[in-house]
Design an enzyme around this catalytic site. Structure first.
Site, PDB file in Angstrom:
ATOM      1  N   GLY A 183     -18.984  52.904  33.422  1.00 34.71           N
ATOM      2  CA  GLY A 183     -19.713  51.662  33.650  1.00 34.71           C
ATOM      3  C   GLY A 183     -21.184  51.637  33.292  1.00 34.71           C
ATOM      4  O   GLY A 183     -21.975  50.974  33.965  1.00 34.71           O
ATOM      5  N   THR A 184     -21.562  52.310  32.198  1.00 32.81           N
ATOM      6  CA  THR A 184     -22.985  52.202  31.838  1.00 32.81           C
ATOM      7  C   THR A 184     -23.301  50.823  31.251  1.00 32.81           C
ATOM      8  O   THR A 184     -24.415  50.321  31.424  1.00 32.81           O
ATOM      9  CB  THR A 184     -23.431  53.303  30.852  1.00 32.81           C
ATOM     10  OG1 THR A 184     -22.772  53.140  29.601  1.00 32.81           O
ATOM     11  CG2 THR A 184     -23.181  54.693  31.411  1.00 32.81           C
ATOM     12  N   ASN A 185     -22.333  50.218  30.569  1.00 32.92           N
ATOM     13  CA  ASN A 185     -22.580  48.835  30.118  1.00 32.92           C
ATOM     14  C   ASN A 185     -22.695  47.901  31.314  1.00 32.92           C
ATOM     15  O   ASN A 185     -23.532  46.995  31.327  1.00 32.92           O
ATOM     16  CB  ASN A 185     -21.467  48.376  29.172  1.00 32.92           C
ATOM     17  CG  ASN A 185     -21.736  48.796  27.745  1.00 32.92           C
ATOM     18  OD1 ASN A 185     -22.621  48.260  27.081  1.00 32.92           O
ATOM     19  ND2 ASN A 185     -20.999  49.797  27.272  1.00 32.92           N
ATOM     20  N   MET A 202      -9.714  49.654  29.717  1.00 30.44           N
ATOM     21  CA  MET A 202      -8.829  50.397  28.815  1.00 30.44           C
ATOM     22  C   MET A 202      -7.424  49.827  28.726  1.00 30.44           C
ATOM     23  O   MET A 202      -6.454  50.577  28.648  1.00 30.44           O
ATOM     24  CB  MET A 202      -8.791  51.871  29.249  1.00 30.44           C
ATOM     25  CG  MET A 202     -10.145  52.551  29.240  1.00 30.44           C
ATOM     26  SD  MET A 202     -10.965  52.449  27.631  1.00 30.44           S
ATOM     27  CE  MET A 202     -10.027  53.678  26.758  1.00 30.44           C
ATOM     28  N   ILE A 257      -4.949  46.582  26.921  1.00 31.59           N
ATOM     29  CA  ILE A 257      -4.836  45.481  25.961  1.00 31.59           C
ATOM     30  C   ILE A 257      -4.591  44.192  26.736  1.00 31.59           C
ATOM     31  O   ILE A 257      -3.747  44.143  27.633  1.00 31.59           O
ATOM     32  CB  ILE A 257      -3.696  45.773  24.962  1.00 31.59           C
ATOM     33  CG1 ILE A 257      -4.090  46.980  24.100  1.00 31.59           C
ATOM     34  CG2 ILE A 257      -3.394  44.556  24.106  1.00 31.59           C
ATOM     35  CD1 ILE A 257      -2.936  47.620  23.383  1.00 31.59           C
ATOM     36  N   HIS A 295     -17.423  47.138  21.609  1.00 29.43           N
ATOM     37  CA  HIS A 295     -16.709  48.237  20.967  1.00 29.43           C
ATOM     38  C   HIS A 295     -17.718  49.117  20.219  1.00 29.43           C
ATOM     39  O   HIS A 295     -18.600  48.596  19.525  1.00 29.43           O
ATOM     40  CB  HIS A 295     -15.679  47.657  19.982  1.00 29.43           C
ATOM     41  CG  HIS A 295     -14.899  48.719  19.271  1.00 29.43           C
ATOM     42  ND1 HIS A 295     -13.845  49.382  19.869  1.00 29.43           N
ATOM     43  CD2 HIS A 295     -15.034  49.248  18.035  1.00 29.43           C
ATOM     44  CE1 HIS A 295     -13.368  50.272  19.017  1.00 29.43           C
ATOM     45  NE2 HIS A 295     -14.066  50.218  17.901  1.00 29.43           N
TER      46      HIS A 295
HETATM   47  C1  GRF Z   1     -18.336  51.892  25.515  1.00 27.91           C
HETATM   48  O1  GRF Z   1     -18.618  52.749  24.460  1.00 27.91           O
HETATM   49  C2  GRF Z   1     -17.704  50.612  25.035  1.00 27.91           C
HETATM   50  O2  GRF Z   1     -18.166  50.218  23.770  1.00 27.91           O
HETATM   51  C3  GRF Z   1     -16.250  50.980  24.953  1.00 27.91           C
HETATM   52  O3  GRF Z   1     -16.023  51.802  26.079  1.00 27.91           O
HETATM   53  C4  GRF Z   1     -17.243  52.446  26.441  1.00 27.91           C
HETATM   54  C5  GRF Z   1     -17.505  52.127  27.860  1.00 27.91           C
HETATM   55  O4  GRF Z   1     -18.611  52.826  28.361  1.00 27.91           O
HETATM   56  N1  GRF Z   1     -15.404  49.807  24.919  1.00 27.91           N
HETATM   57  P1  GRF Z   1     -19.226  52.491  29.765  1.00 27.91           P
HETATM   58  O5  GRF Z   1     -18.077  52.604  30.781  1.00 27.91           O
HETATM   59  O6  GRF Z   1     -19.768  51.106  29.713  1.00 27.91           O
HETATM   60  O7  GRF Z   1     -20.266  53.516  30.020  1.00 27.91           O
END
Ligand code: GRF
Length: 203
Positions: free
Chosen positions: A12-14, A92, A94, A111
């Site tokens: 969850g860094t995003n 993760m 679809i 992505h």
């Molecule tokens: C990121 O690289 C995103 O682009 C991909 O999965 C990863 C998730 O990373 N879909 P995080 O959990 O947000 O750190």
């Protein structure tokens, strides 16, 4: 302000960037909930730490997708929270019809490659192995293809001669955190139109 939800399976860094950017006002949205298919996802912990509603929804019997009855539960939860836009961030699975139909044009994903190059998994390694000199990240609308919907924002990241998948992933992530906010702001503003596969800013 419009309501967004984040769906995440992992660290969850995003999500963290989205939380911080809503807190500091860079991202103009209410983050109403974070939903995960994994009870132990670090993303849920990050949400709780920032007083964002964290919801674990049992993903059912399949590993890479949700059977329709289960996906309906995701739909219902998102509707219950009046979600305007669903942001996938390392989710993760679809996405299939129940969600796509219920939130048509309202699901986006990030992505870690310059799509349409390298869809799927392990893409930092694939980009290095292929020998491309640039990779990067893409925010795109989600449709019934894998990583194939119209592209909203991209950022390029150079690949260095001594790169490893881990080092490249780290540099790409920094761009991800930035462009996801940019893309969400654009979509929520409504100041774009879609022509064929092209997302064109109108504001
Ligand atoms: C990121 O690289 C995103 O682009 C991909 O999965 C990863 C998730 O990373 N879909 P995080 O959990 O947000 O750190």
């Amino acid at each position: 302000m419009k309501n967004i939800a984040v769906l995440a399976s992992g660290r969850g860094t995003n999500l963290q960037a989205i939380i911080e950017n809503t807190e500091n006002g860079t991202l103009k949205a209410n983050l109403v909930c974070v939903i995960s298919d994994r009870e132990d996802a670090k993303a849920l912990e990050r949400a709780r730490q920032h007083n964002v509603k964290a919801i674990y929804l049992d993903p059912g019997p399949k590993k890479t997708w949700l059977i329709p009855e289960i996906e309906e539960k995701y739909v219902q939860t998102l509707k219950d929270h009046n979600v305007d836009l669903i942001c996938l961030a390392g989710f993760m699975r679809i996405i299939k019809k129940p969600l796509l139909d219920a939130f048509a044009g309202k699901i986006i994903n990030i992505h870690p490659s310059l799509l349409p190059s390298f869809p799927g998994l392990d893409v930092q390694k694939k980009a290095i192995d292929w020998g491309v000199k640039f990779s990067g990240c893409t925010v795109h609308f989600v449709d019934d293809t894998v990583d194939g919907g119209p592209i909203i924002v991209q950022a390029a990241v150079p690949i260095l001669d001594d790169d490893t998948p881990e080092k490249l992933a780290e540099r790409i992530l920094k761009e991800e955190w930035r462009i996801y906010t940019e893309a969400i702001n654009l979509v929520l503003s409504g100041k774009y139109r879609i022509e064929g596969r092209r997302v064109i800013k109108t504001g």
